[in-house]
Design a protein around this motif. Structure first.
Motif, PDB file in Angstrom:
ATOM      1  N   GLN A 224       0.842  -1.211   0.000  1.00 28.21           N
ATOM      2  CA  GLN A 224       0.000   0.000   0.000  1.00 28.21           C
ATOM      3  C   GLN A 224       0.879   1.265   0.000  1.00 28.21           C
ATOM      4  O   GLN A 224       0.579   2.230  -0.704  1.00 28.21           O
ATOM      5  CB  GLN A 224      -0.933  -0.003   1.214  1.00 28.21           C
ATOM      6  CG  GLN A 224      -1.818   1.245   1.314  1.00 28.21           C
ATOM      7  CD  GLN A 224      -2.864   1.353   0.187  1.00 28.21           C
ATOM      8  OE1 GLN A 224      -3.718   0.463   0.041  1.00 28.21           O
ATOM      9  NE2 GLN A 224      -2.819   2.431  -0.598  1.00 28.21           N
ATOM     10  N   ALA A 227       2.165   1.736  -3.518  1.00 32.25           N
ATOM     11  CA  ALA A 227       1.114   2.265  -4.411  1.00 32.25           C
ATOM     12  C   ALA A 227       0.878   3.749  -4.133  1.00 32.25           C
ATOM     13  O   ALA A 227       0.704   4.551  -5.067  1.00 32.25           O
ATOM     14  CB  ALA A 227      -0.176   1.469  -4.232  1.00 32.25           C
ATOM     15  N   TYR A 294      -4.722   4.920 -15.350  1.00 31.47           N
ATOM     16  CA  TYR A 294      -4.323   3.680 -14.687  1.00 31.47           C
ATOM     17  C   TYR A 294      -4.882   2.526 -15.515  1.00 31.47           C
ATOM     18  O   TYR A 294      -6.102   2.422 -15.689  1.00 31.47           O
ATOM     19  CB  TYR A 294      -4.907   3.621 -13.267  1.00 31.47           C
ATOM     20  CG  TYR A 294      -3.965   4.143 -12.202  1.00 31.47           C
ATOM     21  CD1 TYR A 294      -3.667   5.501 -12.128  1.00 31.47           C
ATOM     22  CD2 TYR A 294      -3.370   3.281 -11.290  1.00 31.47           C
ATOM     23  CE1 TYR A 294      -2.794   5.981 -11.166  1.00 31.47           C
ATOM     24  CE2 TYR A 294      -2.494   3.750 -10.320  1.00 31.47           C
ATOM     25  CZ  TYR A 294      -2.206   5.093 -10.263  1.00 31.47           C
ATOM     26  OH  TYR A 294      -1.345   5.554  -9.315  1.00 31.47           O
ATOM     27  N   LYS A 298      -3.728  -3.134 -13.931  1.00 33.35           N
ATOM     28  CA  LYS A 298      -3.190  -2.706 -12.641  1.00 33.35           C
ATOM     29  C   LYS A 298      -4.316  -2.486 -11.636  1.00 33.35           C
ATOM     30  O   LYS A 298      -4.207  -2.872 -10.465  1.00 33.35           O
ATOM     31  CB  LYS A 298      -2.385  -1.410 -12.826  1.00 33.35           C
ATOM     32  CG  LYS A 298      -1.495  -1.101 -11.659  1.00 33.35           C
ATOM     33  CD  LYS A 298      -0.414  -2.171 -11.531  1.00 33.35           C
ATOM     34  CE  LYS A 298       0.516  -1.914 -10.374  1.00 33.35           C
ATOM     35  NZ  LYS A 298       1.613  -2.913 -10.352  1.00 33.35           N
ATOM     36  N   TYR A 302      -4.660  -4.231  -7.997  1.00 35.80           N
ATOM     37  CA  TYR A 302      -4.886  -3.490  -6.750  1.00 35.80           C
ATOM     38  C   TYR A 302      -6.151  -4.003  -6.045  1.00 35.80           C
ATOM     39  O   TYR A 302      -6.169  -4.170  -4.830  1.00 35.80           O
ATOM     40  CB  TYR A 302      -5.025  -1.992  -7.037  1.00 35.80           C
ATOM     41  CG  TYR A 302      -3.728  -1.246  -7.261  1.00 35.80           C
ATOM     42  CD1 TYR A 302      -2.491  -1.832  -6.985  1.00 35.80           C
ATOM     43  CD2 TYR A 302      -3.725   0.073  -7.730  1.00 35.80           C
ATOM     44  CE1 TYR A 302      -1.301  -1.130  -7.189  1.00 35.80           C
ATOM     45  CE2 TYR A 302      -2.538   0.781  -7.923  1.00 35.80           C
ATOM     46  CZ  TYR A 302      -1.334   0.175  -7.652  1.00 35.80           C
ATOM     47  OH  TYR A 302      -0.158   0.873  -7.837  1.00 35.80           O
ATOM     48  N   GLU A 305      -5.522  -7.170  -4.309  1.00 39.56           N
ATOM     49  CA  GLU A 305      -4.650  -7.030  -3.135  1.00 39.56           C
ATOM     50  C   GLU A 305      -5.224  -6.100  -2.075  1.00 39.56           C
ATOM     51  O   GLU A 305      -4.583  -5.856  -1.057  1.00 39.56           O
ATOM     52  CB  GLU A 305      -3.275  -6.522  -3.584  1.00 39.56           C
ATOM     53  CG  GLU A 305      -2.540  -7.555  -4.415  1.00 39.56           C
ATOM     54  CD  GLU A 305      -1.169  -7.076  -4.883  1.00 39.56           C
ATOM     55  OE1 GLU A 305      -0.749  -5.973  -4.495  1.00 39.56           O
ATOM     56  OE2 GLU A 305      -0.534  -7.830  -5.635  1.00 39.56           O
ATOM     57  N   ILE A 307      -5.654  -2.900  -2.340  1.00 40.36           N
ATOM     58  CA  ILE A 307      -4.945  -1.611  -2.337  1.00 40.36           C
ATOM     59  C   ILE A 307      -5.879  -0.507  -2.829  1.00 40.36           C
ATOM     60  O   ILE A 307      -6.586  -0.669  -3.830  1.00 40.36           O
ATOM     61  CB  ILE A 307      -3.680  -1.701  -3.216  1.00 40.36           C
ATOM     62  CG1 ILE A 307      -2.645  -2.552  -2.471  1.00 40.36           C
ATOM     63  CG2 ILE A 307      -3.124  -0.333  -3.559  1.00 40.36           C
ATOM     64  CD1 ILE A 307      -1.434  -2.890  -3.253  1.00 40.36           C
TER      65      ILE A 307
END
Ligand code: BG6
Length: 497
Positions: A224, A227, A294, A298, A302, A305, A307
């Motif tokens: 995190q 990111a 983005y 990706k 995220y 995960e 994020i």
């Protein structure tokens, strides 16, 4: 055919590896200044202390899996014979800049890339007042370049965040650091107006995954935090581009990507997918900085995960509206990946994902495991141009070697071979594929401390610097054989290889 008349030929450097003078001119420390020396087998360390008085060191650098300083530790210098900090004197450009620029001008350079040490202008990164001595130093460097018709290319952040921002804010994890960066960028644009026209925002921005401390000043780097830091660098870059377009229209602002083609070892679709995924890990950064979005692959990652982007109202719009003006990149070699070999330590080099990397059986490597790939630049330029259709600039390419200094020179035929192959490959991309290329800068044109290992022994230069791994030596400069070869290459605008 061939390179345009405006083609930029020259070399590239970075303050933390080249400049030295860390305790001169009222500069503040950066994250690089508390990194010890190392070698191919010994990792560089970041030294630290706690309020309790406990001290120690942690390998928060390239090649290490470590992502955190111990709880309560802040990075700092330690007076201890066990620790040597190579950035402090580096190649002593601080006192040799006139000589170095003259030698590069004699070599035919019309371009030189430097980075500014942010903490030389703002010792804590976010001070109220700018350090005028720092401004004077860089002005003098850029004036010296202009004297010889050399175009300076300036990287605003090359692997050294002001140490105070790393200690207090966990570097670019915090929005505060992004805001401070833009103020620092504005100071540079104003102070060096008329002298510098080409800036790069963040060196090898994608290396934040491999080395978050080095790239973004993170002393704590969970996924995190990484990111967040990437987001804040994207945002800072877009704010900087917006400011330049609105207030300094003569400037061109580029992004900088560490890139190396990734090949699948076998035709097994699993290997092909792996190669594609590995490339996407890199290209995510240029997707954001050149396309302003983005990418879905990706965002999905995220999401899996857990994020969350630290975006505030309007941030994504700024990122979308202000991509960089051109894409600059480093390219040293290529990488090979496979699911069929557990030996992931075999392949090395920067810019690629290390997992599943193996040695390329068709290529030779240097002592540090970096492979020379004669098609590397052509493949790189085609991939990047296909994807972004923008101006491209090769701002790093080179080979590190344990040079032998004899009779006042180095007979570095291996370096000439490397350059010949790489420049030919780049020329093919221009001639046969029609790629618009702004220029070619050879990395480490004057010997300097290596970033990964923090040692002088891994030399890239065409100009030898008499200094050893511990900063001992006369620091005198000598031309290597590659200096004359590159001079002739440039004089023929890349025809004479
Ligand atoms: C690039 C960096 O990754 O590669 C430079 O931008 C670095 O800072 C160069 O010096 C070569 O890597 P190394 O580790 O051999 O110095």
């Amino acid at each position: 055919m061939g390179f345009s008349r405006e083609f930029l030929w020259g070399g590239a450097t970075a303050a933390n590896q080249y400049e030295g003078g860390v305790f001169e001119g009222n500069a503040g420390l950066s994250t690089a200044d508390v990194m010890t020396n190392g070698s191919h087998t010994v990792r560089r360390q970041v030294t630290w202390k706690k309020e309790t008085g406990e001290t120690g060191s942690t390998p928060l650098c390239f090649g290490s899996e470590e992502r955190h300083l111990p709880e309560g530790a802040v990075p700092c210098l330690l007076e201890d014979d066990r620790y040597y900090y190579p950035s402090h004197r580096a190649s002593d450009f601080y006192h040799h800049y006139k000589e170095d620029i003259r030698l590069c001008a004699e070599e035919g350079f019309n371009c030189l890339r430097f980075s500014i040490k942010w903490s030389r202008l703002f010792p804590n990164g976010d001070d109220e007042a700018v350090n005028e001595e720092g401004i004077r130093f860089y002005r003098s460097v850029f004036e010296e370049c202009r004297k010889y018709g050399i175009e300076p290319v300036v990287t605003l952040l090359h692997y050294e965040t002001p140490l105070a921002l790393a200690a207090k804010y966990n570097g670019f994890d915090s929005r505060h650091t992004a805001q401070a960066f833009v103020r620092y960028a504005r100071t540079c644009f104003e102070a060096f107006q008329g002298l510098v026209k080409i800036y790069l925002t963040f060196n090898e921005i994608n290396c934040i995954d491999a080395a978050p401390y080095v790239t973004a000043g993170l002393i704590h780097a969970d996924p995190q935090n990484i990111a967040n830091a990437a987001f804040h660098q994207f945002l800072a870059s877009s704010w900087t581009v917006k400011m330049a377009h609105e207030e300094f229209p003569e400037l061109k602002i580029g992004m900088m990507l560490a890139y190396g083609p990734v090949y699948a070892l076998t035709p097994d679709p699993q290997d092909q997918l792996l190669a594609q995924q590995s490339l996407n890990r890199t290209l995510f950064y240029s997707d954001v900085q050149m396309r302003g979005i983005y990418p879905d692959y990706k965002l999905k990652e995220y999401e899996r995960e857990g994020i969350v982007l630290p975006a505030q109202d309007g941030d994504l719009d700024v990122i979308r509206r202000y991509p960089c003006d051109f894409l600059s990149f480093s390219c040293y070699g290529s990488h090979v990946v496979t699911v069929h070999d557990e030996n992931s330590e075999a392949g090395e080099g920067n810019g690629g994902a290390k997992a599943h990397m193996v040695r390329n059986p068709y290529l030779s490597t240097n002592a540090w495991g970096w492979a020379t790939d004669p098609q590397c630049l052509r493949i790189t330029l085609n991939t990047l141009y296909d994807r972004y259709h923008c101006d491209l600039f090769c701002v790093e390419n080179g080979i590190g070697w344990n040079d032998v200094f004899e009779d006042g020179t180095v007979h570095d035929s291996y370096r000439i071979d490397y350059m010949r192959a790489n420049i030919r490959s780049m020329r093919d991309a221009v001639d046969y594929d029609g790629i618009p290329l702004m220029g070619y800068l050879y990395w480490g044109c004057v010997d300097m401390v290596s970033n990964g290992e923090g040692e002088m022994a891994k030399r890239y230069g065409q100009i030898y610097v008499d200094a050893d791994n511990y900063g001992k030596g006369s620091f005198a400069r000598f031309r290597k054989d590659s200096w004359s070869w590159y001079r002739d290459c440039i004089a023929s605008n890349g025809e004479n290889l």
